[in-house]
Design an enzyme around this catalytic site. Structure first.
Site, short mmCIF file in Angstrom:
data_model
loop_
_atom_site.label_atom_id
_atom_site.label_comp_id
_atom_site.label_asym_id
_atom_site.label_seq_id
_atom_site.Cartn_x
_atom_site.Cartn_y
_atom_site.Cartn_z
N LYS A 22 0.84 -1.21 0.00
CA LYS A 22 0.00 0.00 0.00
C LYS A 22 0.87 1.26 0.00
O LYS A 22 0.68 2.16 -0.82
CB LYS A 22 -0.90 0.01 1.23
CG LYS A 22 -1.58 1.35 1.50
CD LYS A 22 -2.50 1.33 2.70
CE LYS A 22 -1.78 1.57 3.99
NZ LYS A 22 -1.52 2.98 4.31
N ASN A 23 1.85 1.32 0.91
CA ASN A 23 2.59 2.58 1.08
C ASN A 23 3.61 2.84 -0.01
O ASN A 23 4.01 3.98 -0.22
CB ASN A 23 3.23 2.63 2.48
CG ASN A 23 2.15 2.74 3.56
OD1 ASN A 23 0.99 3.07 3.25
ND2 ASN A 23 2.51 2.43 4.78
N CYS A 117 -4.81 8.23 9.26
CA CYS A 117 -5.10 7.63 10.56
C CYS A 117 -4.86 8.65 11.67
O CYS A 117 -3.91 9.42 11.63
CB CYS A 117 -4.18 6.42 10.80
SG CYS A 117 -4.51 5.08 9.69
N ARG A 122 0.07 14.98 13.08
CA ARG A 122 0.79 14.51 11.88
C ARG A 122 1.27 15.75 11.12
O ARG A 122 0.71 16.15 10.12
CB ARG A 122 -0.13 13.61 11.04
CG ARG A 122 -0.53 12.37 11.84
CD ARG A 122 -1.17 11.29 11.02
NE ARG A 122 -0.22 10.59 10.17
CZ ARG A 122 -0.56 9.50 9.46
NH1 ARG A 122 -1.80 9.08 9.46
NH2 ARG A 122 0.34 8.88 8.71
N ASP A 305 3.84 0.30 12.17
CA ASP A 305 2.61 -0.21 11.56
C ASP A 305 2.34 -1.66 11.93
O ASP A 305 1.31 -2.21 11.53
CB ASP A 305 2.66 -0.06 10.04
CG ASP A 305 2.64 1.40 9.64
OD1 ASP A 305 2.95 1.70 8.47
OD2 ASP A 305 2.32 2.25 10.49
N ARG A 397 -9.05 -0.24 4.06
CA ARG A 397 -8.14 0.74 3.43
C ARG A 397 -6.81 0.08 3.06
O ARG A 397 -6.12 0.51 2.15
CB ARG A 397 -7.84 1.88 4.41
CG ARG A 397 -8.96 2.85 4.63
CD ARG A 397 -8.49 4.00 5.49
NE ARG A 397 -7.21 4.49 4.99
CZ ARG A 397 -6.31 5.08 5.77
NH1 ARG A 397 -6.54 5.24 7.06
NH2 ARG A 397 -5.16 5.52 5.27
C1 EPZ Z 1 3.96 6.88 6.80
O1 EPZ Z 1 3.24 7.95 7.41
C2 EPZ Z 1 2.98 5.74 6.64
N1 EPZ Z 1 1.88 6.15 5.76
C3 EPZ Z 1 2.43 5.32 8.01
O2 EPZ Z 1 1.67 4.13 7.79
C4 EPZ Z 1 3.58 4.97 8.94
O3 EPZ Z 1 3.05 4.76 10.25
C5 EPZ Z 1 4.61 6.09 8.98
O4 EPZ Z 1 5.04 6.44 7.65
C6 EPZ Z 1 5.86 5.68 9.77
O5 EPZ Z 1 6.43 4.55 9.16
C7 EPZ Z 1 2.09 6.10 4.42
O6 EPZ Z 1 3.15 5.72 3.96
C8 EPZ Z 1 0.93 6.52 3.57
P1 EPZ Z 1 6.28 9.93 9.00
P2 EPZ Z 1 3.92 9.43 7.49
O7 EPZ Z 1 6.33 11.22 8.29
O8 EPZ Z 1 4.75 9.65 6.30
C9 EPZ Z 1 7.00 13.00 12.55
C10 EPZ Z 1 -0.18 2.72 7.72
O9 EPZ Z 1 -0.66 2.09 8.68
N2 EPZ Z 1 6.98 14.02 11.50
O10 EPZ Z 1 7.34 8.91 8.74
O11 EPZ Z 1 2.84 10.39 7.82
C11 EPZ Z 1 5.64 12.37 12.79
O12 EPZ Z 1 4.89 13.14 13.71
C12 EPZ Z 1 0.24 4.15 7.93
O13 EPZ Z 1 0.05 2.23 6.59
C13 EPZ Z 1 7.29 15.33 11.83
O14 EPZ Z 1 7.58 15.65 12.99
O15 EPZ Z 1 4.86 9.24 8.76
C14 EPZ Z 1 6.00 11.02 13.35
O16 EPZ Z 1 6.27 11.14 14.74
C15 EPZ Z 1 -0.21 4.70 9.25
N3 EPZ Z 1 7.27 16.28 10.84
C16 EPZ Z 1 7.30 10.67 12.63
O17 EPZ Z 1 7.81 11.90 12.12
C17 EPZ Z 1 6.96 15.97 9.54
O18 EPZ Z 1 6.97 16.89 8.69
C18 EPZ Z 1 7.14 9.69 11.48
O19 EPZ Z 1 6.19 10.22 10.59
C19 EPZ Z 1 6.64 14.63 9.23
C20 EPZ Z 1 6.66 13.68 10.22
#
Ligand code: EPZ
Length: 429
Positions: A22-23, A117, A122, A305, A397
């Protein structure tokens, strides 16, 4: 609204095929709008997030043609740089990837702030840090974010936190920028590597994906290509965990074992026995299960995840286990639902302390997000008695044909409507 009904206590046995990731797909589909020709994307998972992403692209004027259930052709040549509808953008987090893709294509993008989610804040500050480094400016107004530039010029970006989304978005913005972009402290997930491979198939010049440092030399144009999405390591890990939770023995096929090394290592620590083939994993447990601790980390650490799923398994393992959710600040909401099934888990901020119980008992529960929903399915499969899961749209989803796949492994599970719920006995397998 349909629900999932499970009569627990059946050991999972047999083999299933794992769908495309998916991702990875959610990053590659927006990337395809950067091509000057048609891209054919194969091995797409048949899940609602992909359907939604295709609708968002079509809303932007992209010609999206279904080739078959798992393949589409994307022709962005008639695109207009308009804004996709609020509802569509709001429903998935990955819609934010259009910021980088539209910026690279039109030097401007305007999208509604993305949804996804709900497990805490986020933010997108790291995405914006990358766009700013490449020469863009942005403003947020009325729930929409506009990013624009005269031209994108390669630069160095040091990520303050490891972010999958920000790494994707900066790659998309940089791939046609002038000169070299270096992303340091980059995310290393398999889907980051898959995106880089796809872009390079289109003629991009990206090296280092899968390491902390990704170097992107901007190119003038990208051509259409054919590409097949990698298997979904989180779907794979979910079924392996379900097999252990039911004391079963299954084989998952069409996987890349290396992509889920941290998951299989943890399942071995708990007491499972695994045999890995080139594109398959066989799992069973003959001995007792052992408690353990888990800390979620960016890849190659244990993936966040998979946190709800492994916590559910540990809730029926004797002893005290501790799960530390080090990526998200509020990803334990589902534990309230597990408690309804008899789990003995206390939560303090990012820590869950799990006292293993003999068994869970079936109950009516609600999915609060995608992976929480899959954890409740695992709980229902392992529990004594009937479990009814509502809000199953969360689960659909990210898990293609989850009911059918589990039924093929011998689970007593079915999808039923509100009306049927009252009179239905356990589904006959
Ligand atoms: C991706 O979300 C995935 N979604 C999520 O999977 C997954 O949990 C996550 O990566 C972590 O692996 C998709 O790929 C569509 P991040 P993303 O930016 O990109 C902080 C699922 O179940 N952060 O890696 O939104 C954030 O708060 C979904 O398939 C900032 O601080 O996650 C978090 O603590 C749920 N500033 C950490 O980084 C930013 O600008 C990781 O977030 C961006 C993120």
């Amino acid at each position: 609204m349909d629900k999932i009904l499970i009569s627990g206590g059946h050991k999972l046995k047999g083999k299933i095929h794992i769908s495309g990731a998916k991702n990875a797909a959610l990053a590659i589909l927006p990337a395809a709008i950067l091509s000057d020709g048609i891209c054919r994307i194969e091995n797409l998972p048949n899940i609602s997030d992909i359907t939604l992403m295709c609708r968002i692209l079509a809303d932007l004027g992209v010609d999206v043609k279904m080739v078959d259930e798992k393949a589409i052709e994307i022709d962005p040549r008639k695109m207009r740089s308009s804004v996709a509808s609020y509802e569509l953008m709001r429903s998935i987090r990955a819609s934010c990837y259009l910021l980088g893709a539209l910026l690279a294509k039109f030097n401007e993008s305007t999208i509604y702030l993305p949804g996804g989610c709900d497990f805490g804040t986020r933010p997108i500050d790291q995405h914006l840090k990358g766009f700013t480094a490449l020469g863009a400016t942005h403003n947020i107004d009325g729930g929409m974010i506009n990013v624009r530039c005269e031209r994108l010029v390669g630069s160095n970006v040091y990520m303050d936190v490891v972010s999958v989304g920000a790494t994707v978005n900066i790659m998309l913005a940089a791939v046609k920028a002038e000169g070299l972009t270096v992303i340091e402290n980059a995310a290393k997930e398999p889907h980051i590597v898959d995106l880089a491979n796809f872009l390079n198939c289109m003629g991009a010049d990206i090296v280092g994906a899968g390491t902390d440092i990704i170097k992107i030399k901007g190119v003038k144009s990208l051509k259409g290509t054919n590409y097949s999405i990698i298997p979904d390591q989180i779907e794979a890990g979910t079924y392996l965990t379900a097999a252990v939770a039911t004391g079963g023995e299954i084989t998952i096929e069409s996987v890349t074992p290396k992509h889920l090394e941290s998951i299989t290592a943890k399942l071995k620590e708990i007491g499972a026995e695994l045999i890995e083939g080139n594109d398959s994993i066989h799992i069973k447990c003959s001995g007792d299960l052992k408690r353990c601790n888990v800390k979620t980390m960016p890849h190659p650490g244990f993936p966040t995840d998979m946190q709800p799923q492994i916590t559910t398994l540990l809730s029926i393992v004797p002893g005290t286990s501790i799960v530390n959710e080090a990526v998200w600040d509020n990803r334990f909401r589902y534990i309230e639902e597990l408690r309804r099934m008899g789990a003995n888990i206390s939560v303090d901020g990012r820590l869950a302390v799990i006292e293993g119980v003999e068994n869970l008992t079936g109950a009516p529960v609600k999915a609060t997000d995608l992976r929480a929903g899959s954890a409740l399915v695992i709980a229902g499969l392992a529990a004594k008695g009937k479990t009814v899961i509502s809000n199953i749209h969360h689960i659909e989803r990210g898990y293609e044909s989850i009911v059918e796949k589990l039924r093929s492994l011998g689970a007593d599970i079915c999808r039923i409507s509100e009306e049927e719920i009252k009179s239905t006995e356990a589904c006959s397998v």
